[in-house]
Write an enzyme that holds these catalytic residues in place. Structure first.
Site, PDB file in Angstrom:
ATOM      1  N   ARG A  68       0.930  -1.218   0.184  1.00  0.00           N
ATOM      2  CA  ARG A  68      -0.091  -0.054   0.008  1.00  0.00           C
ATOM      3  C   ARG A  68       0.814   1.219   0.128  1.00  0.00           C
ATOM      4  O   ARG A  68       0.560   2.063  -0.640  1.00  0.00           O
ATOM      5  CB  ARG A  68      -0.987  -0.016   1.303  1.00  0.00           C
ATOM      6  N   HIS A 112     -19.808  10.767  -1.706  1.00  0.00           N
ATOM      7  CA  HIS A 112     -20.322   9.242  -1.014  1.00  0.00           C
ATOM      8  C   HIS A 112     -21.819   9.403  -1.466  1.00  0.00           C
ATOM      9  O   HIS A 112     -22.613  10.392  -1.116  1.00  0.00           O
ATOM     10  CB  HIS A 112     -19.921   9.329   0.274  1.00  0.00           C
ATOM     11  N   ASP A 148     -15.230   7.089   4.805  1.00  0.00           N
ATOM     12  CA  ASP A 148     -16.332   7.910   4.860  1.00  0.00           C
ATOM     13  C   ASP A 148     -16.475   8.709   5.871  1.00  0.00           C
ATOM     14  O   ASP A 148     -17.727   9.136   6.334  1.00  0.00           O
ATOM     15  CB  ASP A 148     -17.595   6.927   4.354  1.00  0.00           C
TER      16      ASP A 148
HETATM   17  C1  GRF Z   1     -20.600   7.322  -7.110  1.00  0.00           C
HETATM   18  O1  GRF Z   1     -21.740   6.928  -6.595  1.00  0.00           O
HETATM   19  C2  GRF Z   1     -19.887   7.866  -5.968  1.00  0.00           C
HETATM   20  O2  GRF Z   1     -20.561   8.702  -5.180  1.00  0.00           O
HETATM   21  C3  GRF Z   1     -19.281   6.627  -5.273  1.00  0.00           C
HETATM   22  O3  GRF Z   1     -18.972   5.806  -6.396  1.00  0.00           O
HETATM   23  C4  GRF Z   1     -19.789   6.073  -7.513  1.00  0.00           C
HETATM   24  C5  GRF Z   1     -18.617   6.552  -8.617  1.00  0.00           C
HETATM   25  O4  GRF Z   1     -19.486   6.463  -9.801  1.00  0.00           O
HETATM   26  N1  GRF Z   1     -18.148   7.217  -4.348  1.00  0.00           N
HETATM   27  P1  GRF Z   1     -18.755   7.205 -11.280  1.00  0.00           P
HETATM   28  O5  GRF Z   1     -17.506   6.448 -11.123  1.00  0.00           O
HETATM   29  O6  GRF Z   1     -18.337   8.738 -10.515  1.00  0.00           O
HETATM   30  O7  GRF Z   1     -19.864   7.148 -12.182  1.00  0.00           O
END
Ligand code: GRF
Length: 219
Positions: A68, A112, A148
């Site tokens: 990592r 999120h 988160d």
């Molecule tokens: C979104 O729903 C975001 O909130 C979450 O992962 C998803 C990513 O979708 N963290 P995208 O790749 O932006 O279409």
């Protein structure tokens, strides 16, 4: 206008939020510019979309990194090589070490798909439906090392309807995400938000005069 902040976007997949940031940043008066897009998955669809939009892209395959720390060292060096001021995670599905998060403290944002702190983690829409909440939504927040969590910059509330499936609700929330992320990023880089510990404050509060949002609406 003051010089634009340079944003590095981190993705792992589809990149629809990334595209909403790229589209917003095309406006001459948008206070940030997209410096680069980096994915930890070489096959991420978003990488191709970003390249198609004329942006520099890099893939740093975490599976090829020794550990990592090695992955994050390469990521950090890549972001710095593009002169990135601020990192915007947009569907970036890699847990980050506390060390990396600290290096970008108060300079790394995430979106999120829930109204945090409710429904942290995965499968947010299925869990919101199961819980019977009437409003869910999305949150743009500063990244802290606990998943988160971190100061909440902005949220959009989205109604949950009786017949919703995780897919139909997810699509409604995603529409809101595409509007919320560019908005929150713009407010943040233009200095409208002050981070005070674990809270984001709006010193010039001009939001909705504090009116409640009702669902179902009161006509
Ligand atoms: C979104 O729903 C975001 O909130 C979450 O992962 C998803 C990513 O979708 N963290 P995208 O790749 O932006 O279409």
């Amino acid at each position: 206008m003051a010089s634009k902040k340079r944003v590095g976007i981190l993705i792992s997949g589809r990149g629809s939020n990334m595209m909403s940031l790229i589209a917003a940043a095309r406006a001459a008066d948008y206070p940030a510019e997209i410096a680069c897009v980096v994915s930890n998955r070489p096959e991420a669809e978003g990488l191709f979309k970003a390249a198609g939009a004329g942006l520099p892209t890099r893939s740093i395959d975490h599976k090829l990194s020794a550990d990592r720390e090695a992955f994050e060292a390469e990521l950090d060096a890549t972001l710095r090589s593009f002169g990135v001021d601020l990192v915007a995670c947009a569907g970036f599905m890699r847990l980050m070490t506390a060390g990396f998060v600290e290096r970008w403290r108060d300079r790394m944002l995430n979106i999120h798909p829930s109204l945090l702190p409710a429904f942290k983690g995965l499968d947010t829409h299925a869990r919101a439906i199961a819980a019977g909440v009437k409003l869910t939504g999305c949150t743009v927040h500063i990244v802290r090392s606990e998943v988160d969590s971190g100061p909440i910059l902005a949220q959009a509330a989205v109604p949950v309807l009786d017949g919703d499936t995780p897919e139909s609700l997810g699509a409604r929330v995603l529409d809101a995400e595409h509007r919320l992320y560019p908005h929150a990023l713009s407010l943040f880089v233009s200095g409208a938000i002050r981070i005070a510990g674990e809270r984001a404050l709006y010193p010039q509060a001009r939001i909705n005069q504090g009116k409640p949002l009702f669902w179902p609406p009161i006509e």
